[in-house]
Write a protein that holds these residues in place. Structure first.
Motif, PDB file in Angstrom:
ATOM      1  N   MET A   1       0.819  -1.178   0.000  1.00  0.00           N
ATOM      2  CA  MET A   1       0.000   0.000   0.000  1.00  0.00           C
ATOM      3  C   MET A   1       0.872   1.254   0.000  1.00  0.00           C
ATOM      4  N   ILE A   2       1.934   1.218   0.751  1.00  0.00           N
ATOM      5  CA  ILE A   2       2.839   2.364   0.796  1.00  0.00           C
ATOM      6  C   ILE A   2       3.513   2.563  -0.554  1.00  0.00           C
ATOM      7  N   VAL A   3       3.890   1.448  -1.205  1.00  0.00           N
ATOM      8  CA  VAL A   3       4.525   1.540  -2.527  1.00  0.00           C
ATOM      9  C   VAL A   3       3.545   2.162  -3.524  1.00  0.00           C
ATOM     10  N   GLY A   4       2.280   1.741  -3.486  1.00  0.00           N
ATOM     11  CA  GLY A   4       1.274   2.304  -4.391  1.00  0.00           C
ATOM     12  C   GLY A   4       1.047   3.781  -4.139  1.00  0.00           C
ATOM     13  N   LEU A   5       1.019   4.176  -2.877  1.00  0.00           N
ATOM     14  CA  LEU A   5       0.839   5.584  -2.533  1.00  0.00           C
ATOM     15  C   LEU A   5       2.022   6.421  -3.014  1.00  0.00           C
ATOM     16  N   ALA A   6       3.230   5.904  -2.831  1.00  0.00           N
ATOM     17  CA  ALA A   6       4.421   6.627  -3.286  1.00  0.00           C
ATOM     18  C   ALA A   6       4.427   6.734  -4.805  1.00  0.00           C
ATOM     19  N   ASN A   7       4.018   5.678  -5.490  1.00  0.00           N
ATOM     20  CA  ASN A   7       3.963   5.690  -6.949  1.00  0.00           C
ATOM     21  C   ASN A   7       2.929   6.704  -7.429  1.00  0.00           C
ATOM     22  N   ARG A   8       1.768   6.737  -6.810  1.00  0.00           N
ATOM     23  CA  ARG A   8       0.698   7.649  -7.205  1.00  0.00           C
ATOM     24  C   ARG A   8       1.087   9.105  -6.945  1.00  0.00           C
ATOM     25  N   ALA A   9       1.817   9.349  -5.875  1.00  0.00           N
ATOM     26  CA  ALA A   9       2.208  10.719  -5.546  1.00  0.00           C
ATOM     27  C   ALA A   9       3.160  11.295  -6.594  1.00  0.00           C
ATOM     28  N   GLY A  10       3.921  10.422  -7.276  1.00  0.00           N
ATOM     29  CA  GLY A  10       4.878  10.898  -8.267  1.00  0.00           C
ATOM     30  C   GLY A  10       4.291  11.066  -9.653  1.00  0.00           C
ATOM     31  N   ILE A  11       3.047  10.685  -9.876  1.00  0.00           N
ATOM     32  CA  ILE A  11       2.430  10.762 -11.189  1.00  0.00           C
ATOM     33  C   ILE A  11       1.461  11.940 -11.214  1.00  0.00           C
ATOM     34  N   GLY A  12       1.580  12.771 -12.236  1.00  0.00           N
ATOM     35  CA  GLY A  12       0.667  13.905 -12.375  1.00  0.00           C
ATOM     36  C   GLY A  12      -0.645  13.472 -13.013  1.00  0.00           C
ATOM     37  N   GLU A  13      -1.589  14.401 -13.082  1.00  0.00           N
ATOM     38  CA  GLU A  13      -2.883  14.120 -13.695  1.00  0.00           C
ATOM     39  C   GLU A  13      -2.751  14.142 -15.213  1.00  0.00           C
ATOM     40  N   SER A  14      -3.631  13.400 -15.878  1.00  0.00           N
ATOM     41  CA  SER A  14      -3.604  13.332 -17.337  1.00  0.00           C
ATOM     42  C   SER A  14      -4.146  14.629 -17.933  1.00  0.00           C
ATOM     43  N   GLU A  15      -3.847  14.844 -19.215  1.00  0.00           N
ATOM     44  CA  GLU A  15      -4.321  16.042 -19.907  1.00  0.00           C
ATOM     45  C   GLU A  15      -5.842  16.034 -20.042  1.00  0.00           C
ATOM     46  N   GLU A  16      -6.444  14.843 -20.201  1.00  0.00           N
ATOM     47  CA  GLU A  16      -7.896  14.765 -20.323  1.00  0.00           C
ATOM     48  C   GLU A  16      -8.569  15.256 -19.043  1.00  0.00           C
ATOM     49  N   PHE A  17      -7.982  14.886 -17.916  1.00  0.00           N
ATOM     50  CA  PHE A  17      -8.561  15.316 -16.646  1.00  0.00           C
ATOM     51  C   PHE A  17      -8.403  16.816 -16.452  1.00  0.00           C
ATOM     52  N   ASN A  18      -7.210  17.318 -16.687  1.00  0.00           N
ATOM     53  CA  ASN A  18      -6.974  18.744 -16.513  1.00  0.00           C
ATOM     54  C   ASN A  18      -7.722  19.569 -17.546  1.00  0.00           C
ATOM     55  N   GLY A  19      -7.849  19.068 -18.772  1.00  0.00           N
ATOM     56  CA  GLY A  19      -8.573  19.774 -19.821  1.00  0.00           C
ATOM     57  C   GLY A  19     -10.063  19.782 -19.569  1.00  0.00           C
ATOM     58  N   GLY A  20     -10.591  18.773 -18.905  1.00  0.00           N
ATOM     59  CA  GLY A  20     -12.014  18.690 -18.617  1.00  0.00           C
ATOM     60  C   GLY A  20     -12.457  19.737 -17.625  1.00  0.00           C
ATOM     61  N   GLN A  21     -11.537  20.239 -16.851  1.00  0.00           N
ATOM     62  CA  GLN A  21     -11.890  21.259 -15.874  1.00  0.00           C
ATOM     63  C   GLN A  21     -12.021  22.623 -16.530  1.00  0.00           C
ATOM     64  N   GLY A  22     -11.407  22.792 -17.676  1.00  0.00           N
ATOM     65  CA  GLY A  22     -11.535  24.045 -18.416  1.00  0.00           C
ATOM     66  C   GLY A  22     -10.873  25.229 -17.750  1.00  0.00           C
TER      67      GLY A  22
END
Length: 85
Positions: A1-22
């Motif tokens: 679980m800690i490894v998954g959390l550390a991995n997720r913290a280092g990954i940014g959001e995708s362009e589709e997600f950020n673009g959807g917010q406008g």
């Protein structure tokens, strides 16, 4: 679980997600406020039904315990409380 959390913290959001917010800076209302504003009558109806059902149940259990502990019936209070559950 800690490894998954550390991995997720280092990954940014995708362009589709950020673009959807406008890029909007409008703060949305809290979801609970939107639900209460749009569905006030069904919420009051559900709360009323729930309170009515619970009230009748508690009244019935109270009557059952007081009736069963009557000397003419002969059950103990502990027996009646166990039976009502």
């Amino acid at each position: 679980m800690i490894v998954g959390l550390a991995n997720r913290a280092g990954i940014g959001e995708s362009e589709e997600f950020n673009g959807g917010q406008g890029g909007a800076s409008v703060v949305a209302k809290a979801p609970i406020v939107e639900v209460v504003d749009s569905s006030r009558r069904p919420i009051i109806l559900v709360v009323g039904v729930f309170l009515g059902y619970r009230s009748l149940t508690l009244i019935a259990i109270n009557y059952l315990v007081s009736y069963g502990t009557d000397p003419s019936v002969g059950f103990t209070r502990s027996e009646m409380l166990t039976a009502s559950c």
